[in-house]
Design a protein around this motif. Structure first.
Motif, PDB file in Angstrom:
ATOM      1  N   THR A   5       0.839  -1.191   0.000  1.00 37.49           N
ATOM      2  CA  THR A   5       0.000   0.000   0.000  1.00 37.49           C
ATOM      3  C   THR A   5       0.880   1.249   0.000  1.00 37.49           C
ATOM      4  N   ALA A   6       2.179   1.063   0.231  1.00 37.53           N
ATOM      5  CA  ALA A   6       3.095   2.199   0.374  1.00 37.53           C
ATOM      6  C   ALA A   6       3.416   2.899  -0.940  1.00 37.53           C
ATOM      7  N   GLN A   7       3.518   2.165  -2.029  1.00 33.96           N
ATOM      8  CA  GLN A   7       3.978   2.774  -3.281  1.00 33.96           C
ATOM      9  C   GLN A   7       2.960   2.570  -4.403  1.00 33.96           C
ATOM     10  N   SER A   8       1.701   2.785  -4.116  1.00 31.48           N
ATOM     11  CA  SER A   8       0.656   2.471  -5.090  1.00 31.48           C
ATOM     12  C   SER A   8       0.722   3.315  -6.369  1.00 31.48           C
ATOM     13  N   SER A   9       1.338   4.492  -6.332  1.00 34.44           N
ATOM     14  CA  SER A   9       1.426   5.313  -7.548  1.00 34.44           C
ATOM     15  C   SER A   9       2.804   5.231  -8.204  1.00 34.44           C
ATOM     16  N   SER A  10       3.716   4.499  -7.625  1.00 32.81           N
ATOM     17  CA  SER A  10       5.069   4.365  -8.150  1.00 32.81           C
ATOM     18  C   SER A  10       5.077   3.556  -9.453  1.00 32.81           C
ATOM     19  N   THR A  11       6.091   3.785 -10.292  1.00 37.61           N
ATOM     20  CA  THR A  11       6.241   2.966 -11.499  1.00 37.61           C
ATOM     21  C   THR A  11       6.560   1.517 -11.145  1.00 37.61           C
ATOM     22  N   LEU A  12       7.008   1.256  -9.912  1.00 36.64           N
ATOM     23  CA  LEU A  12       7.209  -0.122  -9.464  1.00 36.64           C
ATOM     24  C   LEU A  12       5.881  -0.868  -9.351  1.00 36.64           C
ATOM     25  N   ALA A  13       4.761  -0.127  -9.302  1.00 32.98           N
ATOM     26  CA  ALA A  13       3.429  -0.728  -9.197  1.00 32.98           C
ATOM     27  C   ALA A  13       2.646  -0.601 -10.502  1.00 32.98           C
ATOM     28  N   GLN A  14       3.359  -0.409 -11.597  1.00 36.51           N
ATOM     29  CA  GLN A  14       2.703  -0.296 -12.907  1.00 36.51           C
ATOM     30  C   GLN A  14       3.193  -1.430 -13.806  1.00 36.51           C
ATOM     31  N   TRP A  15       2.241  -2.082 -14.456  1.00 37.68           N
ATOM     32  CA  TRP A  15       2.537  -3.278 -15.233  1.00 37.68           C
ATOM     33  C   TRP A  15       2.018  -3.166 -16.656  1.00 37.68           C
ATOM     34  N   GLU A  16       2.838  -3.584 -17.590  1.00 32.32           N
ATOM     35  CA  GLU A  16       2.420  -3.677 -18.985  1.00 32.32           C
ATOM     36  C   GLU A  16       2.069  -5.138 -19.256  1.00 32.32           C
ATOM     37  N   LEU A  17       0.964  -5.374 -19.912  1.00 28.81           N
ATOM     38  CA  LEU A  17       0.583  -6.722 -20.297  1.00 28.81           C
ATOM     39  C   LEU A  17       1.107  -6.950 -21.718  1.00 28.81           C
ATOM     40  N   LEU A  18       2.088  -7.850 -21.851  1.00 32.19           N
ATOM     41  CA  LEU A  18       2.666  -8.173 -23.152  1.00 32.19           C
ATOM     42  C   LEU A  18       1.974  -9.426 -23.675  1.00 32.19           C
ATOM     43  N   PHE A  19       1.529  -9.388 -24.905  1.00 35.46           N
ATOM     44  CA  PHE A  19       0.849 -10.529 -25.522  1.00 35.46           C
ATOM     45  C   PHE A  19       1.748 -11.092 -26.620  1.00 35.46           C
ATOM     46  N   PRO A  20       2.680 -11.987 -26.260  1.00 34.46           N
ATOM     47  CA  PRO A  20       3.600 -12.521 -27.268  1.00 34.46           C
ATOM     48  C   PRO A  20       2.882 -13.474 -28.216  1.00 34.46           C
ATOM     49  N   GLY A  21       3.177 -13.349 -29.497  1.00 38.81           N
ATOM     50  CA  GLY A  21       2.543 -14.202 -30.498  1.00 38.81           C
ATOM     51  C   GLY A  21       2.871 -15.666 -30.323  1.00 38.81           C
ATOM     52  N   SER A  22       4.033 -15.973 -29.723  1.00 41.72           N
ATOM     53  CA  SER A  22       4.436 -17.367 -29.558  1.00 41.72           C
ATOM     54  C   SER A  22       3.638 -18.081 -28.476  1.00 41.72           C
TER      55      SER A  22
END
Length: 190
Positions: A61-78
């Motif tokens: 709950t400490a770093q909810s706005s940090s880039t450490l708490a941001q995730w990209e969903l990668l959809f690999p074709g393989s």
């Protein structure tokens, strides 16, 4: 005759120039879309999934706005197509560390690793969730996030504190249980 051949050269030159532009546009690489980032919030306690700088994955709950708490969903074709009842498989890539979440064992803290560029269909870096929402609370959709290799789910450790380990564990059988509340996630696009 000279006037006619000048006109033919002008017209032919113009057509060739137009064709060259057309070929250049067709050969230009597609513009890549800007990455979309998500925040994953667990139902129990409202903590968010985050990377820690030691290579582990936590719920905090400490770093909810940090880039450490941001995730990209990668959809690999393989990764192949989605399984019945599930969306397409994806990798969870952290915005700050540029590494992907990996399942390393039952009730063991999740780790980050260099993202595989062509993961096999059952890579421990691949995750997916049901196409239907598993539970709605206060108008927000929550879902179990399954590891495609192990079939375990993304879980918050049942510990107190501002920052606790994120684990992979066996899915709770009852969506309304306290155990399920540690495993149900809201994926919010930022």
């Amino acid at each position: 005759m000279r006037t006619m051949s000048k006109r033919v050269r002008k017209i032919t030159g113009g057509l060739l120039a137009a064709a060259a532009v057309s070929v250049a546009v067709a050969a230009a690489p597609e513009a890549t879309a800007a990455p979309q980032f998500y925040r994953l919030t667990v139902l129990n306690g409202g903590g968010v999934l985050a990377a820690d700088l030691s290579g582990g994955v936590v719920v905090t709950t400490a770093q909810s706005s940090s880039t450490l708490a941001q995730w990209e969903l990668l959809f690999p074709g393989s990764a192949g197509s989605s399984e019945d009842g599930f969306g397409s498989a994806f990798q969870l890539k952290n915005r700050a560390t540029q590494k992907c979440v990996k399942d390393v064992g039952n009730n063991v803290q999740l780790r980050e690793a260099t993202c595989e560029t062509n993961p096999v269909p059952n890579s421990p870096q691949l995750w997916h969730h049901h196409t239907a929402v598993d539970k709605t609370v206060n108008g927000k959709p929550y879902q179990f996030v399954f590891n495609r290799d192990t079939v375990r789910v993304l879980s918050r450790a049942p510990l107190g504190g501002v920052t606790v380990p994120a684990l992979s564990s066996v899915k709770a059988t009852n969506n309304s249980s306290a155990a399920a509340a540690l495993q149900l996630w809201n994926l919010q696009r930022l």
